[in-house]
Design a protein around this motif. Structure first.
Motif, PDB file in Angstrom:
ATOM      1  N   LEU A 110     -13.768 -15.649 -14.354  1.00 29.89           N
ATOM      2  CA  LEU A 110     -14.563 -16.706 -13.724  1.00 29.89           C
ATOM      3  C   LEU A 110     -13.750 -17.965 -13.375  1.00 29.89           C
ATOM      4  CD1 LEU A 110     -18.081 -16.608 -15.442  1.00 29.89           C
ATOM      5  CD2 LEU A 110     -17.458 -16.012 -13.099  1.00 29.89           C
ATOM      6  N   PRO A 111     -12.903 -18.492 -14.271  1.00 28.35           N
ATOM      7  CA  PRO A 111     -12.133 -19.690 -13.885  1.00 28.35           C
ATOM      8  C   PRO A 111     -11.245 -19.461 -12.675  1.00 28.35           C
ATOM      9  CG  PRO A 111     -12.080 -19.390 -16.261  1.00 28.35           C
ATOM     10  CD  PRO A 111     -12.682 -18.150 -15.686  1.00 28.35           C
ATOM     11  N   THR A 112     -10.627 -18.272 -12.583  1.00 33.41           N
ATOM     12  CA  THR A 112      -9.770 -17.984 -11.431  1.00 33.41           C
ATOM     13  C   THR A 112     -10.593 -17.842 -10.162  1.00 33.41           C
ATOM     14  OG1 THR A 112      -8.120 -16.892 -12.815  1.00 33.41           O
ATOM     15  CG2 THR A 112      -8.093 -16.366 -10.474  1.00 33.41           C
ATOM     16  N   LEU A 113     -11.721 -17.138 -10.240  1.00 30.40           N
ATOM     17  CA  LEU A 113     -12.588 -17.020  -9.064  1.00 30.40           C
ATOM     18  C   LEU A 113     -13.048 -18.393  -8.589  1.00 30.40           C
ATOM     19  CD1 LEU A 113     -14.795 -13.924  -9.980  1.00 30.40           C
ATOM     20  CD2 LEU A 113     -13.193 -14.099  -8.051  1.00 30.40           C
ATOM     21  N   ASP A 114     -13.408 -19.245  -9.520  1.00 29.68           N
ATOM     22  CA  ASP A 114     -13.857 -20.591  -9.153  1.00 29.68           C
ATOM     23  C   ASP A 114     -12.742 -21.368  -8.475  1.00 29.68           C
ATOM     24  OD1 ASP A 114     -15.762 -22.864  -9.268  1.00 29.68           O
ATOM     25  OD2 ASP A 114     -14.281 -23.683 -10.656  1.00 29.68           O
ATOM     26  N   ARG A 115     -11.522 -21.264  -8.994  1.00 25.16           N
ATOM     27  CA  ARG A 115     -10.393 -21.989  -8.386  1.00 25.16           C
ATOM     28  C   ARG A 115     -10.109 -21.474  -6.980  1.00 25.16           C
ATOM     29  NH1 ARG A 115      -4.457 -21.647  -8.722  1.00 25.16           N
ATOM     30  NH2 ARG A 115      -4.650 -19.765  -9.989  1.00 25.16           N
ATOM     31  N   LEU A 116     -10.117 -20.152  -6.799  1.00 19.69           N
ATOM     32  CA  LEU A 116      -9.845 -19.589  -5.480  1.00 19.69           C
ATOM     33  C   LEU A 116     -10.955 -19.928  -4.496  1.00 19.69           C
ATOM     34  CD1 LEU A 116      -8.439 -16.113  -6.546  1.00 19.69           C
ATOM     35  CD2 LEU A 116      -7.148 -18.134  -5.849  1.00 19.69           C
ATOM     36  N   TRP A 117     -12.193 -19.904  -4.972  1.00 14.71           N
ATOM     37  CA  TRP A 117     -13.341 -20.284  -4.143  1.00 14.71           C
ATOM     38  C   TRP A 117     -13.161 -21.703  -3.592  1.00 14.71           C
ATOM     39  CZ3 TRP A 117     -17.651 -18.643  -1.791  1.00 14.71           C
ATOM     40  CH2 TRP A 117     -18.713 -19.524  -1.592  1.00 14.71           C
ATOM     41  N   ARG A 118     -12.744 -22.609  -4.447  1.00 12.10           N
ATOM     42  CA  ARG A 118     -12.520 -23.995  -4.008  1.00 12.10           C
ATOM     43  C   ARG A 118     -11.321 -24.083  -3.071  1.00 12.10           C
ATOM     44  NH1 ARG A 118     -14.722 -28.077  -8.083  1.00 12.10           N
ATOM     45  NH2 ARG A 118     -16.065 -26.866  -9.461  1.00 12.10           N
ATOM     46  N   MET A 119     -10.291 -23.279  -3.301  1.00 16.86           N
ATOM     47  CA  MET A 119      -9.144 -23.272  -2.397  1.00 16.86           C
ATOM     48  C   MET A 119      -9.537 -22.796  -1.004  1.00 16.86           C
ATOM     49  SD  MET A 119      -6.248 -21.825  -5.031  1.00 16.86           S
ATOM     50  CE  MET A 119      -4.867 -21.929  -3.922  1.00 16.86           C
ATOM     51  N   LEU A 120     -10.580 -21.979  -0.934  1.00 21.54           N
ATOM     52  CA  LEU A 120     -11.091 -21.550   0.367  1.00 21.54           C
ATOM     53  C   LEU A 120     -11.992 -22.603   1.000  1.00 21.54           C
ATOM     54  CD1 LEU A 120     -11.823 -17.793  -0.429  1.00 21.54           C
ATOM     55  CD2 LEU A 120     -10.106 -18.679   1.168  1.00 21.54           C
ATOM     56  N   GLY A 121     -12.018 -23.802   0.423  1.00 20.67           N
ATOM     57  CA  GLY A 121     -12.736 -24.920   1.027  1.00 20.67           C
ATOM     58  C   GLY A 121     -14.227 -24.925   0.782  1.00 20.67           C
ATOM     59  N   GLN A 122     -14.698 -24.118  -0.157  1.00 16.31           N
ATOM     60  CA  GLN A 122     -16.134 -23.970  -0.349  1.00 16.31           C
ATOM     61  C   GLN A 122     -16.686 -24.981  -1.350  1.00 16.31           C
ATOM     62  OE1 GLN A 122     -17.661 -21.612   1.751  1.00 16.31           O
ATOM     63  NE2 GLN A 122     -15.556 -21.718   2.508  1.00 16.31           N
ATOM     64  N   ALA A 123     -17.978 -25.296  -1.188  1.00 11.26           N
ATOM     65  CA  ALA A 123     -18.651 -26.236  -2.086  1.00 11.26           C
ATOM     66  C   ALA A 123     -18.740 -25.619  -3.485  1.00 11.26           C
ATOM     67  CB  ALA A 123     -20.050 -26.551  -1.559  1.00 11.26           C
ATOM     68  N   PRO A 124     -18.567 -26.434  -4.528  1.00 15.72           N
ATOM     69  CA  PRO A 124     -18.578 -25.900  -5.895  1.00 15.72           C
ATOM     70  C   PRO A 124     -19.870 -25.157  -6.219  1.00 15.72           C
ATOM     71  CG  PRO A 124     -17.777 -28.160  -5.862  1.00 15.72           C
ATOM     72  CD  PRO A 124     -18.290 -27.883  -4.488  1.00 15.72           C
ATOM     73  N   LEU A 125     -19.728 -24.088  -6.992  1.00 22.70           N
ATOM     74  CA  LEU A 125     -20.879 -23.345  -7.480  1.00 22.70           C
ATOM     75  C   LEU A 125     -21.158 -23.743  -8.929  1.00 22.70           C
ATOM     76  CD1 LEU A 125     -19.980 -19.769  -6.162  1.00 22.70           C
ATOM     77  CD2 LEU A 125     -21.619 -21.383  -5.168  1.00 22.70           C
ATOM     78  N   ALA A 126     -22.395 -23.595  -9.330  1.00 19.11           N
ATOM     79  CA  ALA A 126     -22.774 -23.909 -10.706  1.00 19.11           C
ATOM     80  C   ALA A 126     -22.413 -22.731 -11.600  1.00 19.11           C
ATOM     81  CB  ALA A 126     -24.266 -24.202 -10.780  1.00 19.11           C
ATOM     82  N   LEU A 127     -21.362 -22.909 -12.410  1.00 15.55           N
ATOM     83  CA  LEU A 127     -20.881 -21.815 -13.249  1.00 15.55           C
ATOM     84  C   LEU A 127     -21.697 -21.649 -14.528  1.00 15.55           C
ATOM     85  CD1 LEU A 127     -17.001 -22.232 -13.034  1.00 15.55           C
ATOM     86  CD2 LEU A 127     -18.482 -20.763 -11.666  1.00 15.55           C
ATOM     87  N   ALA A 128     -22.401 -22.706 -14.950  1.00 15.28           N
ATOM     88  CA  ALA A 128     -23.140 -22.659 -16.211  1.00 15.28           C
ATOM     89  C   ALA A 128     -24.152 -21.512 -16.189  1.00 15.28           C
ATOM     90  CB  ALA A 128     -23.853 -23.985 -16.450  1.00 15.28           C
ATOM     91  N   GLY A 129     -24.057 -20.683 -17.191  1.00 17.76           N
ATOM     92  CA  GLY A 129     -25.002 -19.582 -17.300  1.00 17.76           C
ATOM     93  C   GLY A 129     -24.568 -18.305 -16.617  1.00 17.76           C
ATOM     94  N   MET A 130     -23.528 -18.368 -15.814  1.00 15.89           N
ATOM     95  CA  MET A 130     -23.052 -17.138 -15.171  1.00 15.89           C
ATOM     96  C   MET A 130     -22.432 -16.219 -16.221  1.00 15.89           C
ATOM     97  SD  MET A 130     -21.372 -18.095 -11.493  1.00 15.89           S
ATOM     98  CE  MET A 130     -22.367 -18.792 -10.156  1.00 15.89           C
TER      99      MET A 130
END
Length: 306
Positions: free
Chosen positions: A247-267
């Motif tokens: 999850l931390p890596t997916l979140d970092r790559l998602w942001r590198m693709l210019g996307q708005a942050p997702l709510a990770l809590a509870g995933m």
């Protein structure tokens, strides 16, 4: 943005070479290609480009597939391996030879040193028992295409690349021919990959035209660069990904693709992240480049905005 007709099912792909474990740069390409395909309601395939045995690392292909699975990136259908598809490449090569647009080349690298390795005509008198096969590129050949991220691109293929190799002198298939044949045979309609392959695209389009094959839409994602502005690569010792904590890596790559942050809590895992990402993905937010101290130039003289 990609444009597709209603009658053409969208199909993307990720095609790593098994030269080591996946790192952040390669997973960015995998995630980006998955997002573009899924955003369009399409399929996503995985193809292992194992055409160069001397460079392959034993077990790397299976390790790469395990990493994709750990990050929730599951392909539609079976994984394909280029090493099992030689008959398709041979048939395409024979068509090009019969049409007179491919030819045997006996030139060595040293014989082409004076032209920087760019082949425009064979050196007189050179003969070898294992000639390469090249595509004949006509004088003045210019290829133009629209990249979804980089806009209009043009390349003078004769001047910047020359007659390029289709089958090497050691008998191995060249990447350019194999990728063109595979994309067409597998019905790939969009090619989303790293920007280091941007200057290969005109050669592939030229081959597609020579073989009468369709040209997919292209998007070349920004490269992940190290602190010195160099592309992350397995050969430079880029660290493998931590499959156990995706999850931390997916979140970092998602942001590198210019996307708005997702709510990770509870995933609870990558599946939930990717479901949310698929729904939230906005292709127009993907950047052309990622920041670095000193971005590395990639064949800057060979390819320019039109």
């Amino acid at each position: 943005m990609f444009n597709f007709t209603a009658s053409a099912p969208v199909r993307g792909r990720f095609a790593p070479s098994p030269t080591g474990p996946l790192h952040a740069g390669s997973l960015l390409a995998a995630l980006g290609s998955w997002l573009y395909a899924r955003h369009a309601g399409g399929q996503w395939q995985v193809r292992i480009e194992d055409l160069d045995p001397p460079r392959e690392v034993p077990g790397a292909a299976q390790a790469q597939l395990a990493t994709l699975a750990a990050f929730g990136l599951h392909p539609d259908g079976e994984v394909s391996f280029q090493s099992r598809r030689g008959a398709l490449y041979q048939a395409a090569l024979e068509r090009l030879l019969a049409a007179g647009v491919a030819f045997e080349c006996h030139c060595s690298r040293s014989a082409l040193a004076a032209t920087g390795g760019i082949h425009r005509r064979c050196v007189v008198g050179h003969r070898r028992p294992d000639p390469a096969i090249r595509l004949r590129v006509e004088d003045g050949c210019t290829i133009a295409f629209e990249d979804a991220l980089h806009g209009p691109i043009t390349q003078r293929v004769d001047r910047d690349v020359g007659d390029f190799v289709l089958r090497r002198s050691d008998g191995l298939w060249a990447y350019q021919l194999a990728v063109v044949v595979d994309d067409a045979e597998q019905g790939i309609t969009q090619v989303v990959r790293g920007a280091d392959l941007l200057d290969s695209t005109p050669r592939q389009i030229l081959l597609q035209r020579a073989l009468g094959l369709p040209t997919p839409a292209y998007a070349h994602l920004p490269l992940v660069l190290d602190a010195d502005g160099r592309k992350l690569s397995k050969s430079e010792g880029a660290q493998a990904l931590a499959d156990a904590d995706p999850l931390p890596t997916l979140d970092r790559l998602w942001r590198m693709l210019g996307q708005a942050p997702l709510a990770l809590a509870g995933m609870r895992g990558p599946g939930e992240f990717l479901l949310a990402a698929r729904q939230a993905f906005r292709p127009e937010r993907v950047p052309r480049r990622l920041p670095a101290q000193a971005p590395a130039a990639h064949n800057a003289n060979a390819i320019q905005p039109a």
